[in-house]
Design an enzyme around this catalytic site. Structure first.
Site, PDB file in Angstrom:
ATOM      1  N   ASN A   9      38.939  -4.421 -42.828  1.00 26.45           N
ATOM      2  CA  ASN A   9      39.331  -3.047 -42.530  1.00 26.45           C
ATOM      3  C   ASN A   9      39.960  -2.476 -43.806  1.00 26.45           C
ATOM      4  O   ASN A   9      41.109  -2.773 -44.106  1.00 26.45           O
ATOM      5  CB  ASN A   9      40.333  -3.037 -41.364  1.00 26.45           C
ATOM      6  CG  ASN A   9      40.846  -1.640 -41.073  1.00 26.45           C
ATOM      7  OD1 ASN A   9      40.311  -0.658 -41.590  1.00 26.45           O
ATOM      8  ND2 ASN A   9      41.883  -1.553 -40.241  1.00 26.45           N
ATOM      9  N   TRP A  10      39.164  -1.693 -44.514  1.00 26.39           N
ATOM     10  CA  TRP A  10      39.651  -1.165 -45.795  1.00 26.39           C
ATOM     11  C   TRP A  10      40.638  -0.012 -45.602  1.00 26.39           C
ATOM     12  O   TRP A  10      41.254   0.433 -46.565  1.00 26.39           O
ATOM     13  CB  TRP A  10      38.474  -0.680 -46.651  1.00 26.39           C
ATOM     14  CG  TRP A  10      37.670  -1.777 -47.275  1.00 26.39           C
ATOM     15  CD1 TRP A  10      37.816  -3.124 -47.087  1.00 26.39           C
ATOM     16  CD2 TRP A  10      36.589  -1.619 -48.207  1.00 26.39           C
ATOM     17  NE1 TRP A  10      36.892  -3.812 -47.830  1.00 26.39           N
ATOM     18  CE2 TRP A  10      36.122  -2.905 -48.524  1.00 26.39           C
ATOM     19  CE3 TRP A  10      35.966  -0.522 -48.790  1.00 26.39           C
ATOM     20  CZ2 TRP A  10      35.071  -3.123 -49.412  1.00 26.39           C
ATOM     21  CZ3 TRP A  10      34.916  -0.731 -49.666  1.00 26.39           C
ATOM     22  CH2 TRP A  10      34.473  -2.022 -49.978  1.00 26.39           C
ATOM     23  N   LYS A  11      40.730   0.488 -44.373  1.00 23.80           N
ATOM     24  CA  LYS A  11      41.594   1.656 -44.099  1.00 23.80           C
ATOM     25  C   LYS A  11      41.196   2.795 -45.053  1.00 23.80           C
ATOM     26  O   LYS A  11      40.014   2.911 -45.373  1.00 23.80           O
ATOM     27  CB  LYS A  11      43.059   1.255 -44.193  1.00 23.80           C
ATOM     28  CG  LYS A  11      43.356   0.025 -43.309  1.00 23.80           C
ATOM     29  CD  LYS A  11      44.783  -0.288 -43.125  1.00 23.80           C
ATOM     30  CE  LYS A  11      44.907  -1.510 -42.213  1.00 23.80           C
ATOM     31  NZ  LYS A  11      46.283  -1.849 -41.897  1.00 23.80           N
ATOM     32  N   HIS A 101      42.550   1.409 -33.286  1.00 26.88           N
ATOM     33  CA  HIS A 101      43.476   0.768 -34.232  1.00 26.88           C
ATOM     34  C   HIS A 101      44.867   1.383 -34.078  1.00 26.88           C
ATOM     35  O   HIS A 101      44.999   2.586 -33.827  1.00 26.88           O
ATOM     36  CB  HIS A 101      42.959   0.951 -35.668  1.00 26.88           C
ATOM     37  CG  HIS A 101      43.703   0.100 -36.641  1.00 26.88           C
ATOM     38  ND1 HIS A 101      44.940   0.465 -37.130  1.00 26.88           N
ATOM     39  CD2 HIS A 101      43.428  -1.116 -37.163  1.00 26.88           C
ATOM     40  CE1 HIS A 101      45.378  -0.497 -37.931  1.00 26.88           C
ATOM     41  NE2 HIS A 101      44.478  -1.466 -37.966  1.00 26.88           N
ATOM     42  N   GLU A 171      46.074  -7.308 -32.469  1.00 30.68           N
ATOM     43  CA  GLU A 171      46.832  -7.009 -33.691  1.00 30.68           C
ATOM     44  C   GLU A 171      48.249  -6.607 -33.310  1.00 30.68           C
ATOM     45  O   GLU A 171      48.502  -5.437 -33.003  1.00 30.68           O
ATOM     46  CB  GLU A 171      46.168  -5.855 -34.457  1.00 30.68           C
ATOM     47  CG  GLU A 171      44.814  -6.194 -35.018  1.00 30.68           C
ATOM     48  CD  GLU A 171      44.515  -5.403 -36.293  1.00 30.68           C
ATOM     49  OE1 GLU A 171      44.213  -6.037 -37.302  1.00 30.68           O
ATOM     50  OE2 GLU A 171      44.604  -4.163 -36.272  1.00 30.68           O
ATOM     51  N   SER A 219      48.215  -8.988 -41.304  1.00 38.41           N
ATOM     52  CA  SER A 219      48.608  -9.633 -42.558  1.00 38.41           C
ATOM     53  C   SER A 219      47.949 -10.980 -42.815  1.00 38.41           C
ATOM     54  O   SER A 219      48.535 -11.830 -43.483  1.00 38.41           O
ATOM     55  CB  SER A 219      50.132  -9.820 -42.622  1.00 38.41           C
ATOM     56  OG  SER A 219      50.782  -8.590 -42.528  1.00 38.41           O
ATOM     57  N   GLY A 240      43.114  -6.567 -43.204  1.00 38.23           N
ATOM     58  CA  GLY A 240      43.359  -5.287 -43.865  1.00 38.23           C
ATOM     59  C   GLY A 240      43.565  -5.480 -45.354  1.00 38.23           C
ATOM     60  O   GLY A 240      42.615  -5.592 -46.128  1.00 38.23           O
TER      61      GLY A 240
HETATM   62  P1  PGA Z   1      46.706  -6.067 -42.560  1.00 36.64           P
HETATM   63  O1  PGA Z   1      45.895  -5.040 -41.652  1.00 36.64           O
HETATM   64  O2  PGA Z   1      45.850  -7.282 -42.721  1.00 36.64           O
HETATM   65  O3  PGA Z   1      46.912  -5.311 -43.864  1.00 36.64           O
HETATM   66  O4  PGA Z   1      47.978  -6.344 -41.845  1.00 36.64           O
HETATM   67  C1  PGA Z   1      45.229  -5.439 -40.503  1.00 36.64           C
HETATM   68  C2  PGA Z   1      44.838  -4.202 -39.737  1.00 36.64           C
HETATM   69  O5  PGA Z   1      45.683  -3.295 -39.635  1.00 36.64           O
HETATM   70  O6  PGA Z   1      43.711  -4.108 -39.230  1.00 36.64           O
END
Ligand code: PGA
Length: 261
Positions: A9-11, A101, A171, A219, A240
């Protein structure tokens, strides 16, 4: 055993199409030997068409990768300024979509809206990745009810024989890398919730029906991915921050590939 699935998930990253393509081809080169792990990359919408072309072309981009979007609106077309539908995504070769999300939920996304989006994604033949997870853990374990409610409202009215198409991503918001004062979740935290989610779904489905996959996110990095995959009671990971780093992300994929052995 089903194949492990590793989803990036590159956001809202990276800032330019050049950086995006270099990240995409970097990952793609490093997964050329991967056979047993499903790899999905969910970049911002704007990068999807060029990635899709790269996957369809004869170049070095490896076909092991599937594309996902980070959201998709319900309906096919219509008066919804700013939105992109699942049908449009499917048309350019997108196979997955993240829905619900927590970063969209804080912007006002409700379970009711997520439910409509799930139904549209499934009918457009896109596999939804439904995110659920509590904001905090409380001593009375109310967070189990919170997740149960998210699940039941989001899955409301989806035919039983289609539920297996949904990937459920647990999550816990308190463990996501960008949450202030975040804490690490453990594989045990993931495992108990995965068992709980499986129970809710199997109560809904009854015996003999194909179950959805459950994955964990929050994370995850190349140091703890193995532990989560081994002891977290899950079928994969939603990654992420670490997915924006070619080495860290491909290390995670290789770890999953070994776990598949
Ligand atoms: P993160 O993000 O690995 O940076 O915690 C995961 C997500 O929000 O999908």
């Amino acid at each position: 055993m089903s194949k492990k699935i590793i989803i990036a998930n590159w956001k809202m990253n990276p800032a330019s199409s050049q950086e995006a393509m270099s990240l995409f081809s970097g990952i793609s080169k490093n997964v050329s030997q991967i056979k047993k792990t499903i790899v999905v990359i969910c970049p911002p919408f704007i990068y999807l068409p060029s990635f899709s072309k790269a996957l369809a072309g004869k170049g070095k981009i490896k076909k092991q990768i599937s594309l996902g979007a980070q959201d998709a609106f319900w309906g096919d077309t219509g008066a919804y300024t700013g939105e992109v539908s699942a049908v449009m995504l499917s048309d350019i070769g997108v196979k997955y979509v993240i829905l619900g999300h927590s970063e969209r939920r804080v912007l006002g996304e409700s379970n009711e809206n997520i439910n409509k989006k799930l139904k549209s994604a499934i009918s457009a033949n896109i596999l939804p990745i439904l995110c659920v997870g509590e904001l905090e853990r409380d001593e009375n374990h109310e967070y189990f009810n919170f997740v149960k409610n998210q699940l039941l409202e989001c899955l409301n009215g989806i035919p039983k024989n289609l539920l297996y198409k949904i990937i459920i991503a647990y999550e816990p918001v308190w463990a996501i890398s960008t949450t202030q004062n975040r804490r690490d979740a453990t594989p045990l935290d993931s495992r108990e919730m995965a068992i709980f989610i499986r129970k809710i779904i199997s109560d809904k489905l009854g015996v003999g029906m194909k179950m959805p996959r459950i994955i964990y996110g929050g994370s995850v990095n190349n140091k703890d991915a193995g532990e989560f995959l081994r002891y977290g009671g899950i079928d994969g990971l939603l990654v992420g921050k670490a997915s924006l780093d070619v080495k860290k992300f491909t290390d995670i994929i290789k770890i999953a590939e070994n776990e598949n052995n």
